[in-house]
Structure formats: structure tokens, C-alpha cells
Design a protein around this motif. Structure first.
Motif: not given
Length: 244
Positions: A205-232
Motif C-alpha cells: 500500500w505504499s511506493l516503498t520497495q518491499w525489502w526496504r519497508s521490511g528492513l525498516g520495520t525490522l529495525g524499529i522492532g529489534m531496537v524495542a526488543a533490545a531495549l527490553a532485554f537490556w532492561v531485564g
């Protein structure tokens, strides 16, 4: 080179397409629920692993998060969407009242709105006459053009259901892979795949290439996950130092 078009432009195809009610998109609700479901559930797993707690704690907290946080997000989305729908109906009632009390003023608003779009002279007057000939069309046009609201408000119930369904389905992945595969590494891999898949699907539903959009969402999600791990991990270290 042949250009691929999204739909046909024959007279019959155009007439059929325009005769249908415009579709209401719940894409935002699916994406919102899916990403939050993966992030929060993986955050539970990562923080518990970082704190070196048992798998039983992961199961209890993970399921509690899926039900409670998923319901809270769905309820919040329901309330927010209902508020938008109520605002649309309120402004629609306001415009109908103004049309009844000061029709000349409302007619002038239509004239200036479409004059600002580049219409003038006889063409502008024809547009004004056509729109103001039907009170319902007149009021809806004013709400859309003057206030910028969508002409077809979303269903609060469907918006909430989409959010909860996406939250639960995507949120199960980190929990199931951690408990079923028996480790954090399979959980991280599966979670990364889900993040990438959500981004790749979103690109349809956008003009962004599928792999670029996938990597962008992956980056945001993994940053949040890493923060949770380091808090614990940080809390576990703090407790160990305090006990020493």
C-alpha cells in the motif's frame, strides 16, 4: 515497455467501479496491532531472559500480556475510532443546521471552496447548483471539504477487532517459539521474520520497495526488543550487586 495499470478505464469499468461504495481501509489497525503485539510479547520474553527467570514466568507474563494488553489496545482503538465517528456526526449536524438557517452563507462557502480548486465562471456556478440541490450531499461535502474528515468513517468495532486479532496472532510468535523451540535464539529469529513480514506486506500500500519497508520495520522492532532485554539484564545485575 508495457505499463501495468491497477484497473480498467473503459466506460463500463469506470461506471461499475464508481457505483460501488468506497472501501474503508483497516490497514492501519492491522499494522498497529501486529507490530505492538510482537514488540510487547517479545519484550516480555527478552526482559525475563535478561533477568534470568524461569520459562514458567515467560508463559504467565506472555499470556497475560496477550490478553490484557491486546484488549487494552483494542479498547483504546475502539474509543478513538468512535470519537472520530462522533465528531463526523457532530459536524454533519452542524452543517445541516447552518444550511437550514443560513443557506446563502453555506452556498457561498461551497463557491469559495471549489473556486479555490480552480473552478470559475459558469462551471463554478454549475458545481454549486449541483451540490446544493441535495441537502445530504451538500452537508457531507462541507464536512469533507471544510473540516477535512473522511467521507466514510470506520467502524469502531471492526477497527478494534482488527487490532486485537493482529496483536494476538503476531504476539503469539515470540511466545510459542521461545517455549516450543527452547531458547532465545529461535525466538529472536522468528520475531525478526514477523517484523520483516509486516513491513514487506505494508509496502503493498505504499511506493516503498518491499525489502526496504521490511528492513525498516525490522529495525524499529529489534531496537524495542533490545531495549527490553537490556532492561531485564540491567535489573538482574542490579539485584545481584545489591545482594552481594
Amino acid at each position: 515497455m508495457e505499463v501495468r495499470l491497477e484497473h480498467s478505464h473503459t466506460k463500463e469499468a469506470i461506471r461499475t467501479r464508481l457505483a460501488q461504495d468506497p472501501g474503508i481501509s483497516y490497514l492501519r489497525d492491522w499494522i498497529y496491532g501486529g507490530i505492538d503485539g510482537v514488540v510487547t510479547t517479545f519484550a516480555v520474553v527478552a526482559s525475563v531472559v535478561g533477568a534470568d527467570l524461569s520459562s514458567r514466568v515467560v508463559l504467565v507474563l506472555g499470556l497475560a500480556n496477550l490478553v490484557a494488553d491486546g484488549f487494552a489496545m483494542a479498547a483504546g482503538n475502539y474509543s478513538g475510532t468512535q470519537a472520530e465517528r462522533d465528531d463526523y456526526n457532530r459536524l454533519l449536524a452542524v452543517e445541516r443546521k447552518h444550511i437550514a438557517v443560513v443557506p446563502d452563507g453555506e452556498r457561498e462557502e461551497i463557491r469559495q471552496i471549489f473556486g479555490g480548486k480552480g473552478f470559475s465562471g459558469a462551471s463554478l456556478e454549475t458545481i454549486v447548483d449541483v451540490i446544493t440541490a441535495d441537502e445530504s450531499r451538500w452537508a457531507k461535502t462541507m464536512v469533507t471539504e471544510e473540516y477535512g474528515l473522511a467521507p466514510t468513517p470506520k467502524s469502531p468495532a471492526l477497527a478494534a477487532l482488527c487490532t486485537f486479532a493482529a496483536f494476538a496472532l503476531c504476539g503469539l510468535v515470540p511466545l510459542v517459539t521461545y517455549l516450543g523451540a527452547g531458547g532465545l535464539v529461535p525466538c529472536v529469529v522468528a520475531t525478526a521474520v514477523v517484523f520483516f513480514a509486516i513491513g514487506a506486506i505494508k509496502s503493498r500500500w505504499s511506493l516503498t520497495q518491499w525489502w526496504r519497508s521490511g528492513l525498516g520495520t525490522l529495525g524499529i522492532g529489534m531496537v524495542a526488543a533490545a531495549l527490553a532485554f537490556w532492561v531485564g539484564f540491567g535489573l538482574r545485575t542490579l539485584f545481584q550487586l545489591s545482594a552481594a
